[in-house]
Design an enzyme around this catalytic site. Sequence first.
Site, short mmCIF file in Angstrom:
data_model
loop_
_atom_site.label_atom_id
_atom_site.label_comp_id
_atom_site.label_asym_id
_atom_site.label_seq_id
_atom_site.Cartn_x
_atom_site.Cartn_y
_atom_site.Cartn_z
CE LYS A 1 32.78 21.93 -12.30
NZ LYS A 1 32.73 22.59 -13.56
CG HIS B 1 32.92 25.83 -15.80
ND1 HIS B 1 32.36 26.94 -14.84
CD2 HIS B 1 32.20 25.01 -15.61
CE1 HIS B 1 31.77 26.24 -14.18
NE2 HIS B 1 31.85 25.15 -14.20
CB CYS C 1 25.66 31.11 -12.86
SG CYS C 1 26.43 31.89 -11.28
NE ARG D 1 26.57 20.68 -6.59
CZ ARG D 1 27.46 21.30 -8.13
NH1 ARG D 1 27.13 21.38 -8.91
NH2 ARG D 1 28.07 22.41 -7.78
CE1 TYR E 1 30.11 18.58 -3.98
CE2 TYR E 1 32.13 20.27 -5.41
CZ TYR E 1 30.86 19.33 -5.24
OH TYR E 1 29.82 20.66 -5.76
CB SER F 1 29.84 26.72 -9.44
OG SER F 1 31.41 26.47 -10.48
CG ASP G 1 30.07 22.06 -15.61
OD1 ASP G 1 29.44 22.89 -14.98
OD2 ASP G 1 30.94 21.54 -14.88
NE ARG H 1 33.79 23.44 -8.10
CZ ARG H 1 33.97 24.81 -8.23
NH1 ARG H 1 35.55 25.85 -7.82
NH2 ARG H 1 33.45 25.53 -8.84
C1 OXD Z 1 30.88 23.75 -10.22
C2 OXD Z 1 30.15 22.29 -11.02
O1 OXD Z 1 31.24 22.88 -8.86
O2 OXD Z 1 29.96 21.64 -12.20
O3 OXD Z 1 30.95 24.50 -11.16
O4 OXD Z 1 30.02 21.26 -10.24
MN MN Z 2 30.63 23.54 -13.50
#
Ligand code: OXD
Ligand code: MN
Length: 601
Positions: free
Chosen positions: A220, A240, A264, A380, A211, A262, A291, A83
């Site tokens: 998002k 989130h 974590c 990913r 992306y 993100s 998420d 991002r």
């Molecule tokens: C982020 C995702 O970047 O979930 O938070 O992809």
């Molecule tokens: Mn996320």
Amino acid sequence: MNAAVDVFKRNEFQGSSLDALNAWVAEVAALTQPDHIHWCDGSDAENARLTQQMLADGTLLPLNPETHPHSWLHRSSPSDVARVEHLTFVCTPQQEDAGPNNHWMAPAEAHAKMDALFAGCMRGRTLYVIPYCMGPIDSPLSRCGVEITDSPYVVANMRIMTRMGAAALARIGREGTFVKGLHSTGELDPDRRFIMHFPEELTIKSFGSGYGGNALLGKKCHALRIASHQARQEGWLAEHMLIVGIENPQGETHYIAAAFPSACGKTNLAMLIPPEGYRQAGWKVWTIGDDICWMRPGADGRLYAINPEAGFFGVAPGTSDSSNPNALATISHHTIFTNVAVTDDQEPWWEGLDSRTPALDWQGRKYDPANGPAAHPNSRFTVSARQCPSYSAKAEDPQGVPISAIVFGGRRASLVPLVFEARDWTHGVLVGAAMGSETTAAATGAVGVMRRDPMAMKPFCGYNFADYFAHWLSFGQADATLPKTALPKIFHVNWFRKGGDGKFLWPGFGENLRVLEWMIRRVEGKADAVETPIGHLPRAEDINLDGVALSDEAHELLFGFDRAGWQAEFARLGEYLQEFGARTPQALKDEQQRIAARLAG
Ligand code: OXD
Ligand code: MN
């Protein structure tokens, strides 16, 4: 009439409730000038056709069909791997409504800038219309959108991540309202890349990136930035957060929603495997989402949550049979991998998976450690949630699941103990607003820098954080006739505390269930804690640590309370809240000052 609009006419859906959609597609086609227009129905046949096309043109590469059936590798442009927060804007008429937490541009200027980029950008390409629903198709909590894109890779990912196609289009037809998302990969030029949000217009325009977080607009852009704005207006929360169900040996399930920044460990916590002793005793863990969480108060005053997504767009590195066996099982087939490495026999590979040495790195070069990690740190997998062994049947419940506890957490190498509980809702909102974390590879920029990330929403809140905090506080002032215990208890965790040797003090992963069990017992009024100015802390003996070997240092730092360190932290928090000026809710400032005074006393 130009060719593109002519193609559109032949694909037009009938019915006045879809007039707005038909008109918008025509308008976009006239601007972007595609060679073809395709309305996605979400069918298997459509997906098979698109996959063949992408395999033929190299957008997708086949992986080993024996070990990873129906799975593909996508290599993105090397400058398009995460991002881009510095290129992401919230375009409200008044700058203060976007707040200091967002980059802002005036709507007219932003539209002009984006429309200039979109002009003619789909010549030689196909324009795909993707009707999608965020959340179970028949849930009153769900919301629909339509993404227009020129990327078949985006179509394939949106098919996994959302309820996409005919059923969503039918719901849009019934409701007549939807979020409009316009996306083009453009030339993938970082200098011609912007992700713009127009919350008042329920509109997103994203150009120049393929992306996930920039291009899968349901995720998002819609489910957090636009939805947070809608949620504020309509009295709900778009967060989130992962959602996980914890079933005790008596067969009772508590649902927990947890916000971590993100990369974590949200996916790991959502798919946690209980430690051996817990498994034998009959504990089970159910995944609802990893998420995003949409929640709203039910008639009983409890918060009911749905996962608006239908799939996982998870971080691959670090995922292994020991860290997250459920994820590994989930991605063993029908998965799109992006920017991972591959082994000699065409299996996807990333750091932390196992001890093999890959053949090619994420850019398709012969693997050479001198070039850095084999898989991109933000590589990913995209996979349907239904493939997850721990996926809960309740994830499809249109009413959502009742939330017993909300958890905030970040990567904090120092100061912050393993877990503490907020005294009440207002304190809990302050705990969320105070969240800080070290940055990760999920966004471009330096990694490992400590930044404030309230409720893990720094990159995702579609309006001024001060108003967002006020919105959160408003749930605590809800109907006085409802039981005070109806709202979830709020906790803070830190799985990432480090010792003097720089190593993590807490084993994490499945062992985190021990901490979740303490929370559930607190919710049930069955566990003890020590009252401190920062909240209720468990003593080590309040948590089941059977079979966990912790050093004396770990005991002290994970369960201790460092008054001087917290005084400094609260002084910094006071300064941070000032950044939002007069809009910061007084109740939040009062809470910060009350605790700062208690810390000083
Ligand atoms: C982020 C995702 O970047 O979930 O938070 O992809
Ligand atoms: Mn996320």
